[in-house]
Structures are given as C-alpha cells and as structure tokens.
Design a protein around this motif. Structure first.
Motif, PDB file in Angstrom:
ATOM      1  N   HIS A  34     -11.186  -4.945  -0.690  1.00 53.35           N
ATOM      2  CA  HIS A  34     -10.720  -3.955   0.516  1.00 53.35           C
ATOM      3  C   HIS A  34     -10.170  -2.743  -0.252  1.00 53.35           C
ATOM      4  O   HIS A  34      -9.890  -1.722   0.526  1.00 53.35           O
ATOM      5  N   LYS A  35      -9.859  -2.902  -1.664  1.00 50.12           N
ATOM      6  CA  LYS A  35      -9.160  -1.796  -2.265  1.00 50.12           C
ATOM      7  C   LYS A  35      -9.968  -0.346  -2.218  1.00 50.12           C
ATOM      8  O   LYS A  35      -9.333   0.427  -2.022  1.00 50.12           O
ATOM      9  N   VAL A  91      -3.533   7.189  -1.245  1.00 50.87           N
ATOM     10  CA  VAL A  91      -3.100   6.009  -0.872  1.00 50.87           C
ATOM     11  C   VAL A  91      -3.424   5.113  -2.257  1.00 50.87           C
ATOM     12  O   VAL A  91      -4.600   5.134  -2.544  1.00 50.87           O
ATOM     13  N   GLU A 118     -11.750   0.727   0.177  1.00 49.81           N
ATOM     14  CA  GLU A 118     -11.689   0.802   1.463  1.00 49.81           C
ATOM     15  C   GLU A 118     -10.366   1.610   1.661  1.00 49.81           C
ATOM     16  O   GLU A 118     -10.228   2.678   2.542  1.00 49.81           O
ATOM     17  N   LEU A 119      -9.328   0.985   1.141  1.00 51.16           N
ATOM     18  CA  LEU A 119      -7.963   1.562   1.202  1.00 51.16           C
ATOM     19  C   LEU A 119      -7.857   3.002   0.434  1.00 51.16           C
ATOM     20  O   LEU A 119      -7.273   3.732   0.996  1.00 51.16           O
ATOM     21  N   THR A 120      -8.443   2.963  -0.745  1.00 52.71           N
ATOM     22  CA  THR A 120      -8.190   4.254  -1.430  1.00 52.71           C
ATOM     23  C   THR A 120      -8.771   5.300  -0.651  1.00 52.71           C
ATOM     24  O   THR A 120      -8.730   6.283  -1.169  1.00 52.71           O
ATOM     25  N   VAL A 140      -7.416  -1.548   8.744  1.00 54.51           N
ATOM     26  CA  VAL A 140      -8.028  -2.206   7.697  1.00 54.51           C
ATOM     27  C   VAL A 140      -7.528  -3.925   7.421  1.00 54.51           C
ATOM     28  O   VAL A 140      -8.232  -4.568   7.354  1.00 54.51           O
ATOM     29  N   ALA A 141      -6.145  -3.877   7.622  1.00 55.88           N
ATOM     30  CA  ALA A 141      -5.566  -5.175   7.352  1.00 55.88           C
ATOM     31  C   ALA A 141      -5.887  -6.183   8.481  1.00 55.88           C
ATOM     32  O   ALA A 141      -6.047  -7.399   8.043  1.00 55.88           O
ATOM     33  N   LEU A 167      -8.833   6.050   2.105  1.00 53.76           N
ATOM     34  CA  LEU A 167      -8.334   6.901   3.064  1.00 53.76           C
ATOM     35  C   LEU A 167      -7.527   7.954   2.527  1.00 53.76           C
ATOM     36  O   LEU A 167      -6.804   8.702   3.322  1.00 53.76           O
ATOM     37  N   ILE A 219      -4.555   2.041   7.784  1.00 50.10           N
ATOM     38  CA  ILE A 219      -4.292   0.854   6.790  1.00 50.10           C
ATOM     39  C   ILE A 219      -4.058  -0.106   7.375  1.00 50.10           C
ATOM     40  O   ILE A 219      -4.572  -1.295   7.226  1.00 50.10           O
ATOM     41  N   PRO A 247      -3.401   0.973  -3.211  1.00 54.24           N
ATOM     42  CA  PRO A 247      -2.743  -0.449  -3.174  1.00 54.24           C
ATOM     43  C   PRO A 247      -2.240  -1.060  -4.386  1.00 54.24           C
ATOM     44  O   PRO A 247      -2.936  -0.618  -5.376  1.00 54.24           O
ATOM     45  N   VAL A 271       0.842  -1.059   0.192  1.00 51.65           N
ATOM     46  CA  VAL A 271       0.061  -0.004  -0.141  1.00 51.65           C
ATOM     47  C   VAL A 271       0.780   1.089   0.029  1.00 51.65           C
ATOM     48  O   VAL A 271       1.525   1.491   1.095  1.00 51.65           O
TER      49      VAL A 271
END
Length: 719
Positions: free
Chosen positions: A163-164, A177, A166-168, A117-118, A170, A114, A179, A93
């Motif tokens: 989850h991408k 951010v 959710e990660l982006t 989330v993991a 952030l 991050i 992935p 990430v």
C-alpha cells in the motif's frame, strides 16, 4: 540389451575399485553408473522446488528484527492487544504542506483518504487521526496519521509493501504524504537491499565465469560449478518458500543464501573437478577416476560443508528471528549445494570423462594438478619458515588491532536511500517536531501508577516530552504513555535514556517502542556473541580433529582462522566506524558497525576460513599418509591444493567485493568485510602461515596419542 550390457560391464569394471574405496568413493561410483537416475531425480527436484522459487522474495518475511522475550517485545504485544494496535509496528503516515495547515480542507481530505486506504486491508487496525500536542507540529503544517497494527510485524511490513505506493500517490497540490514507522522502514530497507543484492549478483556472475575460465582453461570445466550452483540455488529458493509456510523466514535469508551458495558451490566444484581431471590424467577411465575423486576430494568437501553448517548452526542460539532465519537460509542453500556436489557433479563427471576439458584454451593442456608454481612456493616456505611466519603474523596483528575499539549498534535511518519515502518522512518529522519525534518510546503501566510514571518519565534526562496517559479501550486497566526523546533515535544517548527509564519507573512499568526494540536486540546480540564464538570454535576444532586425527594441527587450524576474522573486523572499524575511504566507496559512516555484523559475519568468515583449512590440510594429510614425510605433506599439500585455493578465493573475493558497489550500507558492509576476510585468509594464512606451521611442527603436526586414535572414527584421505 546393449544398454544393459554396457551398464553391467561398467559395474564389473568399477566393482574392484569400489571395494577398495570408502563410502564416498562407492557413492561416486554409484552415481556415475546410475547417472540417468541421478539426473532425473535432480531434474524433478529443481523443477518441483523451482516452481516456488520465483515468488521467494515476495513470500518471505520482512521483519523479525527483535529479541524474543525482551521487555520491548512485551510492550509491543500489550499495545497490539489493548491499545488498538498502537505499537511499534503501527504505520505512521506523515502529511506535510509548506503553505497549508492541518485544519485546511485539502489537508483534511488527504487525511480522510489515508483512513480510507487503511480500511481496505484487515492487517491495518484502528486509525488515529492527528492529535494536537502529540502528532501535530506546533506550526500545524505537519501531522501524523497513525494506522494501528492488526497483524504480526511481518504482516505489517507486507501491508506497507502493498500500500505504500497507494499512500504516497495521495501527494499533490502542495501536500506530501510519506509512510513512516518501523514497518515502513523495513519495507523500504528490504527493497533497497534486495535490489542492491540482485545488481551485485548480476555483476559477479560474468566476473566469476571469467575467473573460472582462467583457472580451468576449459569452458566446460568452468561452466560446471556455475550450473551446480544454479541447481542448488533454485532448489534452496523453493525450499525457503515452502519452509516459510511453516514458520516465517526473513527475506534476508535468500539474499545471503544467493551470495554464499554461489561462493561455496564454486569452491566445492573447483576442488572436485580439479581432482577429477588429475585422476583422468593417470587413469584414463572415467568411472575409476570418479571413484578416486570422491574417495579423496569428496571427503574434504563433505567435511568442509559440515564445518560451514556447524558454524552457522551456532547462530541459531541467538533469540532473534531474522538472525536465525538468515542462518537457516544459508544452511539450506549449503545443504542443496553440498548434495549436488556429492551426487549430481560426480554423475556429470562420470558422463563427461575427458569431455570435461572440452572447449579448452591453449594453455589448458599444459596444466598439471601438481602446480609447479605452488610447489616452488612450498619449497621456499620450507627453507625459510620463520621470516614468513613473523611477516604474516605481523600484518594480521596490525590489521586486527583496531578491532579493540569497534562499536556496534542497530542501523540508523541513513542506511535507507535518501529518496525512500520513509527517510523523507522521518526527516520532515524531525524538522517539524524535534530530533527524537520519529522514535517515541512507549511506556505501558497499570492505571494506578500512571501519574507517578508520567512524573518520573518527564524528569528523566534526555526526555523532551511525555504525552498524557492513554487508557486501554478494552478496560484492561493498562495505560500507555509516549516518551519523546530529545535526541535522534539512533543516538548513543538512547541507551542511557532507556536504561534510566527502566531503572527509575515503577516496577510494573514496561518500556518499549522501536528504539527500545533496537537496543534490546543489540543487547541480545552482544550477550550471545561470546557464546556463539565459543560454540563455533569448539565444534570446528572437533570436526578437524575427527577428520585429521591429529590434535595439534586441528588446534592450529582452528586458532589461525581467528586471525583473518579479527583482521577483517579491524579493517571494518576503520572503514565503517571511522569513515576511511567512505568517499570513494560512496557511503556516510554511521560511527559504528551494524549490530548483527559480529555474530553473523563471524560465523560466515569462520566457515569460509575453515573451508580453505580443510582443503589444504586434507590434501597435506593425504600425502603424509602415503609418504610419512612432513616435508612431502607440506610441499605437495600446497602444490596440489594451492591453485584451487587461490582460484576459489579469487572467485569469492570477486563475488563479495561486487557488493561493495551497492548503495545501501548493509550489503556494502557485508561485501567488504567478507571480501577482506577471504583475501587475508587465502593469501596470508592458507598459503603462508598454515603451511609454515606444518613445516615448523613437522611430524608433531600429525601425531596423535594411541588412546585418541582408538576413540576417534578412522578417517583416511588417501585412495
């Protein structure tokens, strides 16, 4: 009582016809009489398997692009077992800010989020925060959070799928951010290709229907192949979901199956429906016409389907899960489409009779099964064989010559759309940390050889940096080093770098990482390509030999199929390697063809080419068996099959060329290569070169030694 009387009467009418027919003719008669049972069975099959079909793209596997048994796969397995999942399947990430560095509270907060989330997904393993000198850029504005892989490569792709977003999400307040890593690459890559395939299918269906209406002149006749294909596709989609519960099946399997089932299903239905209409024209009895149709055209379709299955089965030899399961997906679709053609279609025809011509257009009633246009064409070829033979060969050879310089490699990051998070993160890392930073090579070695390994790797040409040895947390005695190349992971020099490392490092050192996995997969594809080609050619020849009972024409039919394949790959080199027409087609040339192309596309092209070969030669043999006159076989074979081949090719070309409109490069490659192959094969080979070879060889085309006739099972295409 009335229904029982009608059925008994129908069985009596057809009994004599069936006795004079082969097994397929009897099958056709049985399905026509017991069509309600056939309809019920297919309804249950389609509804039962169709219940699973909607989940097909979410259920199937997203990875599998590896060479089983290779050194790089061994490294990944060791990394997953001993290094907290820090393997090529780990998620990287990227966190970047133009105005804040990694030590700022805002950046640290994002890094913490991050990690949070993991921890919500068991498929994610150990989280490694950014490390100075390793995963933090020199200016401190770019950092990489490593999320280990705690599942299979397929599990990791699905985890990124989920989850991408959710990660982006952030991203914000000047911090981006993205992935990245191999798992994120396949996640974005699969999505882009799936979306492109669906769009292309939506465009191809109305074009296909229009071509079918023009070919048949009847809306009912034109609709039958599409209904048949839909039944086969729905059943195969559900079947793939069930099969995926037993063993991982690549999502690409369904992508290819959709396209191939549509093309072949229409081919088969065209041949059957066309023959049925001809039988109805002189018999007027729908049951007898069904028997005749399946006893003649049914054999050709069955042989064609077997040829396709045999060609694709050779791909199963390649030790790459994604490649194998793509072949399995197409084979499953072909099996269902073939089964529908051999059972459901004759049942429908037996019910429709002359109703197959319902909703006809004005010119439909003037159509004849023996096309006067293709009969004239056959006469022209018969009178002047050599100019046409030399002309068609010259064109095919000129188009095939560029194949000599064809280069292949696994796809670069450019095949992913520019707005995909994985590509954006990839480019950010390259700009901040160097061209090779997104493609680190992983070296696993026993602890005693760590120092020597680090020294040798650091001095290897093309290696920009080697990270300090990281000992395994479980005390297994292994250490891992990361060798950062000085070039882009898709650069040709990566092959030399990996080879030099494997040659010069201590014997117990293993070199892996995402770039090495691509190189090992490409090597496996290259190694198996000649074997796959040999198997396909051998089995294709044997099938034609059994069907035609004539070694010369079976050999010629097999050999000429190579010409369209070579020509298609020659054109592919000019377009995708050299970049001819790339501006018009809307893509950036990589300088090579995607690595799976030769093996997979060869099997698909050869299968399609043999499909047309069977239709033409089976029809020609039928007329030769009746007349014993090679001219009748040549001219009437073309007159009775030419229009079907032309219409089927038009449908296939339309289906395949719609994929050329796709944005991602792989479906564009597939569409153009297969479209060009079908166009060349149908026009220059099946409608010119192969008929001319029948003319030149005369009776010799159909000659067979007595000993061979005794060995081969007796197959006849006449009714």
């Amino acid at each position: 009582m009335e229904e029982e009387f009608v059925t008994t009467t129908a069985e009596t009418e057809i009994s004599e016809e069936s006795r004079r027919s082969g097994p397929l003719g009897r099958l056709g008669g049985w399905t026509a009489i017991h069509r309600r049972w056939v309809f019920a069975i297919w309804a249950l099959l389609v509804i039962g398997l169709g219940a699973f079909a909607p989940s097909v793209f979410n259920s199937l596997a997203g990875a599998g692009w590896q060479a089983n048994g290779s050194e790089s796969v061994a490294v990944r397995e060791l990394a997953e077992e001993h290094f907290g999942g820090n393997s090529s399947a780990a998620v990287q990430v990227v966190v970047h800010s133009d105005d804040q560095d990694v030590s700022s509270p805002a950046m640290q907060q994002v890094i913490g989020e991050i990690s949070d989330v993991a921890t919500t997904d068991d498929r994610f393993g150990e989280v490694v925060p950014p490390q100075p000198g390793m995963t933090i850029s020199q200016d401190g504005h770019t950092a990489i959070v490593l999320i280990g892989a705690n599942g299979t490569t397929d599990d990791m792709v699905k985890a990124v799928d989920e989850h991408k977003d959710e990660l982006t999400a952030l991203s914000g307040n000047g911090i981006d951010v993205y992935p990245t890593g191999a798992s994120a690459l396949w996640s974005d890559f699969n999505k882009a290709n799936h979306d492109a395939m669906i769009k292309a299918e939506m465009v191809s269906w109305p074009i296909t229907l229009a071509i079918m209406v023009l070919a048949f002149g009847s809306l009912v006749a034109a609709g039958l192949p599409l209904l048949l294909t839909i039944a086969g596709l729905v059943a195969s989609a559900g079947g793939l979901v069930l099969l995926n519960m037993v063993t991982p099946i690549s999502v690409w399997a369904m992508n290819f199956a959709m396209m191939f089932a549509l093309a072949l299903g229409i081919d088969y239905a065209l041949f059957i429906v066309s023959r049925f209409r001809a039988a109805m024209a002189h018999r007027k009895d729908k049951l007898a016409a069904t028997v005749e149709t399946m006893d003649t055209a049914g054999k050709a379709v069955l042989l064609s389907g077997l040829t396709v299955l045999v060609s694709l089965s050779a791909v199963l030899l390649v030790p790459a899960p994604a490649v194998r399961t793509m072949a399995v997906g197409i084979m499953l679709a072909v099996v269902f489409v073939l089964a529908a053609t051999m059972t459901l279609l004759p049942a429908v025809l037996g019910a429709l009779g002359n109703g197959v011509n319902a909703v006809s257009l004005p010119w439909a009633k003037r159509q004849q099964h023996r096309s006067p246009l293709f009969a004239k064409w056959g006469d022209l070829l018969h009178r002047h064989p050599w100019p046409f033979a030399v002309g068609s060969l010259a064109i095919l050879i000129v188009l095939a010559l560029p194949v000599i310089g064809l280069k292949v490699a696994m796809p670069s990051i450019s095949v992913v759309p520019e707005d995909a998070p994985v590509r954006q993160g990839y480019e950010v890392v390259q700009e901040a940390m160097g061209d090779g930073a997104p493609g680190a090579l992983q070296i696993v070695v026993p602890d005693a050889q760590a120092e020597q390994t680090a020294e040798v790797a650091s001095s290897t040409s093309g290696v920009a940096m080697v990270t300090p040895p990281q000992p395994a947390a479980d005390g297994s005695g292994y250490v891992m080093l990361q060798a950062i190349p000085a070039v882009d992971p898709s650069d040709e020099q990566m092959n030399t770098i990996v080879e030099d490392l494997r040659t010069s490092l201590p014997s117990d050192a293993l070199v892996g990482g995402a770039p090495a996995e691509n190189i090992d997969l490409q090597q496996a594809l290259n190694d198996w390509f000649p074997i796959v080609v040999g198997v396909i050619l051998t089995l294709g020849f044997l099938l034609l030999l059994v069907a035609l009972q004539a070694p010369l024409i079976a050999l010629l039919g097999t050999v000429v199929s190579l010409l369209s394949t070579a020509a298609a790959f020659g054109v592919a080199r000019l377009i995708f390697q050299e970049g001819w027409g790339s501006g018009i087609l809307g893509f950036e040339a990589q300088g090579f063809l995607n690595g799976w192309g030769p093996v997979f596309f060869f099997a698909m092209i050869f299968a399609i080419a043999m499909d047309y070969t069977v239709f033409l030669l089976a029809t020609a043999k039928e007329h030769y068996e009746r007349s014993k006159d090679p001219k009748v076989a040549h001219v009437d074979g073309l007159a009775h099959s030419g229009r079907v081949i032309f219409a089927a090719a038009a449908v296939m070309v339309a289906v395949f060329f719609t994929f050329a409109l796709a944005d991602p490069l792989p479906p564009k490659e597939m569409g153009i290569i297969l479209g060009v192959a079908v166009l060349l094969d149908a026009t220059l080979i099946r409608l010119v070169l192969l008929p001319v070879l029948l003319r030149i060889t005369g009776h010799g085309a159909w000659w067979s030694p007595a000993w061979l006739r005794r060995v081969l099972p007796k197959v006849s295409f006449s009714h």
